[in-house]
Structure formats: C-alpha cells, structure tokens
Design an enzyme around this catalytic site. Structure first.
Site, PDB file in Angstrom:
ATOM      1  N   CYS A  64       0.882  -1.175   0.000  1.00 48.65           N
ATOM      2  CA  CYS A  64       0.000   0.000   0.000  1.00 48.65           C
ATOM      3  C   CYS A  64       0.915   1.218   0.000  1.00 48.65           C
ATOM      4  CB  CYS A  64      -1.005  -0.031   1.153  1.00 48.65           C
ATOM      5  SG  CYS A  64      -0.345   0.223   2.805  1.00 48.65           S
ATOM      6  N   THR A  66       2.111   3.135   2.415  1.00 46.84           N
ATOM      7  CA  THR A  66       3.158   3.056   3.446  1.00 46.84           C
ATOM      8  C   THR A  66       3.497   1.626   3.839  1.00 46.84           C
ATOM      9  OG1 THR A  66       1.460   3.099   5.162  1.00 46.84           O
ATOM     10  CG2 THR A  66       2.422   5.236   4.512  1.00 46.84           C
TER      11      THR A  66
HETATM   12  C1  RB5 Z   1      -3.904   5.409   0.428  1.00 46.25           C
HETATM   13  O1  RB5 Z   1      -3.871   6.769   0.149  1.00 46.25           O
HETATM   14  C2  RB5 Z   1      -3.051   5.102   1.647  1.00 46.25           C
HETATM   15  O2  RB5 Z   1      -3.649   5.620   2.795  1.00 46.25           O
HETATM   16  C3  RB5 Z   1      -2.822   3.630   1.788  1.00 46.25           C
HETATM   17  O3  RB5 Z   1      -2.233   3.128   0.627  1.00 46.25           O
HETATM   18  C4  RB5 Z   1      -1.888   3.205   2.897  1.00 46.25           C
HETATM   19  O4  RB5 Z   1      -0.694   3.929   2.842  1.00 46.25           O
HETATM   20  C5  RB5 Z   1      -2.453   3.161   4.250  1.00 46.25           C
HETATM   21  O5  RB5 Z   1      -1.795   2.713   5.207  1.00 46.25           O
END
Ligand code: RB5
Length: 151
Positions: A64, A66
């Site tokens: 994702c 992060t």
């Molecule tokens: C999406 O914008 C982001 O919030 C998701 O990919 C992730 O980083 C959440 O932990």
C-alpha cells in the site's frame, strides 16, 4: 505459491514485484487490485491473507502507500505474521526470528530496486526455530485470547 495484493497506491509496485517473481520463476497468485483506481487496502489484505490461512499460498507480499494499513489489516487474521519492511536486514530477521509469512511494502517508501532486493532476501531466508518458536507460540497464545506462557 506466493500471494500478492495491493491497494491503488501500491498497484505499480505490486506490478514490479510480479515482474520480479516471473523473472525468478516463482509461482504466484495476484489478488488485485487491478488498477490505480481508489480502493480500500483491507479488502486486498484479507484476500491474500485468506489464501495463506487456507494453505493455498505459503507466503504473501502486500503493498500500500506506506505498507502500514495493509499490514495492520493482515495481522488481524489468525496465523498471519506480516512484517512491514523497508530494509533487507529487517526482512531477513522477520523470517529468521519471527517466521513472517507476509511482507508489506510502502510504495511511497521504497523504490522498485530495493523492493526487489528485499523480496529476494525475504524469500530466501528461513525460520531459525528454537527459542524463536517459543515466542511464536506466545504470539499464538495472545491470538487465542490467552496470556503468553512464560518460561
Ligand atoms: C492510500 O492513500 C493510503 O492511505 C494507503 O495506501 C496506505 O498507505 C495506508 O496505510
């Protein structure tokens, strides 16, 4: 078989990891997402982690933005030990000491080259057992609503 999944933010890096798995002849199953259209990471964490729980896949790779949201979601599922990694040392130790069965990347944290290298090292590393098994057993105790058994 390796489960692979991401949300929209992780889609491009997931595709890079898939190219790596293909080049290295690893068998994998892609649980989506299939584009950069906005979606929810928990949905894809669940699909990939379910395949680990069922035994269809032995390892899973999640992405994702992060690596955090998708790993938190996966770690809610029984038997899942998902480590968010942005360095090789943590990735290898997550196998050797924590018997991680999933790894999570942040596409906004690691570049494609580093993600490939971490993936390779994580797939090559093995669980060392012994005292580390006791600690995994304690995690399982917690998962089962019990206090971890102390020595
Ligand atoms: C999406 O914008 C982001 O919030 C998701 O990919 C992730 O980083 C959440 O932990």
């Amino acid at each position: 078989m390796i489960a692979v999944a991401s949300d929209h933010a992780g889609f491009e890096l997931k595709q890079e990891i898939i190219r790596f798995l293909e080049e290295e002849n690893f068998s994998f199953r892609d649980f989506g997402t299939d584009s950069t259209a906005s979606c929810d990471y928990a949905v894809y964490a669940y699909k990939a982690a379910k395949a680990i729980q069922s035994g269809e896949c032995v390892r899973g790779i999640l992405v994702c933005g992060t690596g955090i949201g998708i790993s938190i979601a996966a770690n809610k599922m029984k038997g899942i030990r998902c480590a968010v990694c942005s360095d090789c040392f943590s990735a290898v130790l997550s196998r050797e000491h924590n018997d991680s069965n999933m790894i999570a990347f942040g596409s906004r944290v690691v570049g494609p080259g580093l993600a490939r290298l971490i993936t390779q090292m994580w797939l090559d590393a093995g669980f060392q057992g012994q005292r580390h098994q006791r600690r995994i057993d304690q995690i399982n105790d917690i998962e089962n609503g019990q206090a971890p058994k102390e020595l």
